[in-house]
Design an enzyme around this catalytic site. Structure first.
Site, PDB file in Angstrom:
ATOM      1  N   ASN A  20       0.839  -1.209   0.000  1.00 50.83           N
ATOM      2  CA  ASN A  20       0.000   0.000   0.000  1.00 50.83           C
ATOM      3  C   ASN A  20       0.873   1.257   0.000  1.00 50.83           C
ATOM      4  OD1 ASN A  20      -3.077  -0.466   0.134  1.00 50.83           O
ATOM      5  ND2 ASN A  20      -2.259  -2.036   1.514  1.00 50.83           N
ATOM      6  N   ARG A  71       2.425  -0.418  26.093  1.00 49.17           N
ATOM      7  CA  ARG A  71       1.854   0.244  24.907  1.00 49.17           C
ATOM      8  C   ARG A  71       1.952   1.752  25.035  1.00 49.17           C
ATOM      9  NH1 ARG A  71      -1.106  -3.167  21.290  1.00 49.17           N
ATOM     10  NH2 ARG A  71      -1.407  -5.173  22.299  1.00 49.17           N
ATOM     11  N   MET A  96       0.441  -3.041  12.397  1.00 53.84           N
ATOM     12  CA  MET A  96      -0.200  -4.147  13.117  1.00 53.84           C
ATOM     13  C   MET A  96      -0.222  -4.017  14.639  1.00 53.84           C
ATOM     14  SD  MET A  96      -1.557  -5.796  10.736  1.00 53.84           S
ATOM     15  CE  MET A  96      -2.211  -7.167  11.702  1.00 53.84           C
ATOM     16  N   ARG A  97       0.002  -2.835  15.175  1.00 53.53           N
ATOM     17  CA  ARG A  97      -0.100  -2.651  16.629  1.00 53.53           C
ATOM     18  C   ARG A  97      -1.315  -1.808  16.974  1.00 53.53           C
ATOM     19  NH1 ARG A  97       2.274  -6.307  19.276  1.00 53.53           N
ATOM     20  NH2 ARG A  97       2.053  -4.982  21.117  1.00 53.53           N
ATOM     21  N   ILE A  98      -2.131  -2.298  17.881  1.00 52.87           N
ATOM     22  CA  ILE A  98      -3.266  -1.510  18.365  1.00 52.87           C
ATOM     23  C   ILE A  98      -2.735  -0.278  19.101  1.00 52.87           C
ATOM     24  CG2 ILE A  98      -5.197  -1.504  19.984  1.00 52.87           C
ATOM     25  CD1 ILE A  98      -5.673  -4.429  19.245  1.00 52.87           C
ATOM     26  N   ASN A 113      -6.873   4.445   8.366  1.00 55.47           N
ATOM     27  CA  ASN A 113      -6.455   3.045   8.297  1.00 55.47           C
ATOM     28  C   ASN A 113      -7.170   2.364   7.134  1.00 55.47           C
ATOM     29  OD1 ASN A 113      -5.390   0.470   9.203  1.00 55.47           O
ATOM     30  ND2 ASN A 113      -7.425   0.014  10.021  1.00 55.47           N
ATOM     31  N   HIS A 115      -8.559  -1.473   6.189  1.00 55.27           N
ATOM     32  CA  HIS A 115      -8.835  -2.768   6.796  1.00 55.27           C
ATOM     33  C   HIS A 115      -9.440  -3.694   5.745  1.00 55.27           C
ATOM     34  CE1 HIS A 115      -9.775  -5.675   9.871  1.00 55.27           C
ATOM     35  NE2 HIS A 115     -10.987  -5.765   9.372  1.00 55.27           N
ATOM     36  N   SER A 142     -12.008  -1.554   3.532  1.00 56.52           N
ATOM     37  CA  SER A 142     -12.595  -0.308   4.039  1.00 56.52           C
ATOM     38  C   SER A 142     -11.492   0.629   4.502  1.00 56.52           C
ATOM     39  CB  SER A 142     -13.506  -0.593   5.245  1.00 56.52           C
ATOM     40  OG  SER A 142     -14.496  -1.554   4.930  1.00 56.52           O
ATOM     41  N   ASP A 151     -11.066  -0.587  14.461  1.00 58.40           N
ATOM     42  CA  ASP A 151     -11.812  -0.803  13.214  1.00 58.40           C
ATOM     43  C   ASP A 151     -13.258  -0.320  13.293  1.00 58.40           C
ATOM     44  OD1 ASP A 151      -9.577  -1.906  11.988  1.00 58.40           O
ATOM     45  OD2 ASP A 151     -10.077  -3.940  12.586  1.00 58.40           O
TER      46      ASP A 151
HETATM   47  N1  NHR Z   1      -5.707   1.322  16.925  1.00 54.90           N
HETATM   48  C1  NHR Z   1      -6.881   1.844  17.274  1.00 54.90           C
HETATM   49  N2  NHR Z   1      -6.976   2.381  18.499  1.00 54.90           N
HETATM   50  N3  NHR Z   1      -7.975   1.825  16.471  1.00 54.90           N
HETATM   51  C2  NHR Z   1      -7.888   1.234  15.266  1.00 54.90           C
HETATM   52  O1  NHR Z   1      -8.964   1.235  14.477  1.00 54.90           O
HETATM   53  C3  NHR Z   1      -6.673   0.648  14.827  1.00 54.90           C
HETATM   54  C4  NHR Z   1      -5.586   0.714  15.716  1.00 54.90           C
HETATM   55  C5  NHR Z   1      -4.358   0.144  15.369  1.00 54.90           C
HETATM   56  C6  NHR Z   1      -4.228  -0.520  14.166  1.00 54.90           C
HETATM   57  C7  NHR Z   1      -5.151  -1.427  12.077  1.00 54.90           C
HETATM   58  C8  NHR Z   1      -5.804  -2.755  12.289  1.00 54.90           C
HETATM   59  C9  NHR Z   1      -6.769  -3.287  11.302  1.00 54.90           C
HETATM   60  O2  NHR Z   1      -7.089  -2.639  10.301  1.00 54.90           O
HETATM   61  C10 NHR Z   1      -5.306  -0.612  13.307  1.00 54.90           C
HETATM   62  C11 NHR Z   1      -6.533  -0.014  13.614  1.00 54.90           C
HETATM   63  C12 NHR Z   1      -3.615  -4.834  14.457  1.00 54.90           C
HETATM   64  C13 NHR Z   1      -4.502  -5.404  15.355  1.00 54.90           C
HETATM   65  C14 NHR Z   1      -4.009  -6.318  16.434  1.00 54.90           C
HETATM   66  O3  NHR Z   1      -4.762  -7.066  17.012  1.00 54.90           O
HETATM   67  C15 NHR Z   1      -5.840  -5.077  15.230  1.00 54.90           C
HETATM   68  C16 NHR Z   1      -6.262  -4.207  14.250  1.00 54.90           C
HETATM   69  C17 NHR Z   1      -5.355  -3.644  13.359  1.00 54.90           C
HETATM   70  C18 NHR Z   1      -4.031  -3.966  13.463  1.00 54.90           C
HETATM   71  N4  NHR Z   1      -2.681  -6.276  16.777  1.00 54.90           N
HETATM   72  C19 NHR Z   1      -2.028  -7.059  17.818  1.00 54.90           C
HETATM   73  C20 NHR Z   1      -1.768  -6.181  19.047  1.00 54.90           C
HETATM   74  O4  NHR Z   1      -1.684  -6.763  20.143  1.00 54.90           O
HETATM   75  C21 NHR Z   1      -0.677  -7.561  17.370  1.00 54.90           C
HETATM   76  C22 NHR Z   1      -0.705  -8.392  16.135  1.00 54.90           C
HETATM   77  C23 NHR Z   1       0.672  -8.544  15.497  1.00 54.90           C
HETATM   78  O5  NHR Z   1       1.667  -7.950  15.991  1.00 54.90           O
HETATM   79  O6  NHR Z   1       0.756  -9.249  14.483  1.00 54.90           O
HETATM   80  O7  NHR Z   1      -1.603  -4.949  18.900  1.00 54.90           O
HETATM   81  O8  NHR Z   1      -7.264  -4.424  11.479  1.00 54.90           O
HETATM   82  C1  GAR Z   2      -3.338  -4.888   3.771  1.00 57.56           C
HETATM   83  O1  GAR Z   2      -4.098  -5.881   3.137  1.00 57.56           O
HETATM   84  C2  GAR Z   2      -4.154  -4.211   4.837  1.00 57.56           C
HETATM   85  O2  GAR Z   2      -5.514  -4.126   4.523  1.00 57.56           O
HETATM   86  C3  GAR Z   2      -3.949  -5.148   5.963  1.00 57.56           C
HETATM   87  O3  GAR Z   2      -2.605  -5.554   5.895  1.00 57.56           O
HETATM   88  C4  GAR Z   2      -2.198  -5.540   4.540  1.00 57.56           C
HETATM   89  C5  GAR Z   2      -0.911  -4.775   4.436  1.00 57.56           C
HETATM   90  O4  GAR Z   2      -0.322  -4.980   3.193  1.00 57.56           O
HETATM   91  N1  GAR Z   2      -4.168  -4.497   7.201  1.00 57.56           N
HETATM   92  C6  GAR Z   2      -4.528  -5.159   8.258  1.00 57.56           C
HETATM   93  O5  GAR Z   2      -4.786  -6.341   8.263  1.00 57.56           O
HETATM   94  C7  GAR Z   2      -4.601  -4.328   9.497  1.00 57.56           C
HETATM   95  N2  GAR Z   2      -4.939  -5.171  10.587  1.00 57.56           N
HETATM   96  P1  GAR Z   2       0.930  -4.115   2.734  1.00 57.56           P
HETATM   97  O6  GAR Z   2       1.954  -4.136   3.853  1.00 57.56           O
HETATM   98  O7  GAR Z   2       1.437  -4.814   1.519  1.00 57.56           O
HETATM   99  O8  GAR Z   2       0.445  -2.720   2.456  1.00 57.56           O
END
Ligand code: NHR
Ligand code: GAR
Length: 219
Positions: A20, A71, A96-98, A113, A115, A142, A151
């Site tokens: 992306n 965090r 990938m970190r909340i 973001n 998703h 989305s 999300d």
């Molecule tokens: N943070 C908030 N507060 N709100 C959102 O909408 C967020 C966010 C952080 C990231 C992207 C996301 C997605 O599109 C995103 C949206 C990672 C996790 C997760 O569970 C969830 C959602 C998203 C990204 N992460 C684990 C954690 O403990 C770790 C997973 C890993 O390291 O592989 O943070 O879905």
């Molecule tokens: C994308 O498909 C995005 O939607 C998804 O990770 C991929 C990243 O690809 N995001 C999530 O799943 C967030 N939880 P990229 O590194 O090649 O852009």
């Protein structure tokens, strides 16, 4: 003399491949997206997206979440790094970190973001398999403003495709990526052109809801 157009300064956060991010870089370089990507930050040192950024001459930084006790500490370091460039927009691109509520609120209305599902369906992970298991007819991606609840933020733009009877999670992911690479730069362009607003949790384009905000792909 005319004023130079004000460009939107962005920071992109990644954790992985950065395809992306590459889509943003390509559209900026083609003159299609009025964005200055000032900095790319990854929480993983081995993210391939860092190489894509370096190749494009964009400054990069690694902030490893494992080096922080909590965090809150990680997000604080992240916020400090981001704010050195005072961005107008912060883009999560496979990050990938909340993020903590404090972090999200600091960037309210300028943090977006992407998703890989048709939210509000399937927040969290493993979205492609979940859409298949549910027997859904449609799946997609989305783009949303980020709020503390994961999300759950106001949706800017969605792209969808029809699930095929022979689809696997992998084949779906590949086709959804094509949607993402078209729509995420488009959403960023709308933001940069200041065409987005929101009202009662709904995102408006040029002050109204638009059918451009749900696009159907034949992929
Ligand atoms: N943070 C908030 N507060 N709100 C959102 O909408 C967020 C966010 C952080 C990231 C992207 C996301 C997605 O599109 C995103 C949206 C990672 C996790 C997760 O569970 C969830 C959602 C998203 C990204 N992460 C684990 C954690 O403990 C770790 C997973 C890993 O390291 O592989 O943070 O879905
Ligand atoms: C994308 O498909 C995005 O939607 C998804 O990770 C991929 C990243 O690809 N995001 C999530 O799943 C967030 N939880 P990229 O590194 O090649 O852009």
């Amino acid at each position: 003399m005319t004023n130079a157009p004000v460009r939107c300064k962005a920071v992109v956060l990644i954790s992985g491949s950065g395809s992306n991010l590459q889509a943003f870089i390509d559209q900026v370089n083609a003159g299609l997206l009025p964005l200055d990507i000032a900095l790319v930050i990854s929480n993983k040192a081995d993210a391939f997206g860092l190489e894509r950024a370096a190749r494009a001459g964009i400054k990069t930084q690694v902030i490893d979440h494992k080096a922080y006790a909590s965090r809150d500490h990680f997000d604080h370091a992240l916020q400090q790094a981001i704010d050195t460039v005072s961005p107008d927009l912060v883009i999560l691109a496979g990050f990938m970190r909340i993020l903590t509520a404090d972090f999200v609120n600091h960037y309210r209305d300028r943090l977006i973001n992407i998703h890989p599902s048709l939210l509000p369906k399937y927040p969290g992970t493993n979205t492609h398999q979940r859409a298949l298991d549910a027997g859904d007819a449609w799946h997609g991606a989305s783009i949303h403003f980020v709020v503390p609840e994961v999300d759950a933020g106001p949706i800017i733009l969605q792209g969808r495709l029809k699930i095929r009877s022979d689809d696997s999670a992998d084949s779906l992911q590949q086709r959804i990526h094509k949607i993402e690479h078209q729509l995420y730069p488009l959403a960023a362009r709308w933001f940069a052109e200041q065409r987005l607003s929101h009202k009662n949790g709904k995102v408006l384009l040029d002050g109204e809801t638009s059918d451009q905000q749900l696009q159907t792909f034949d992929l």
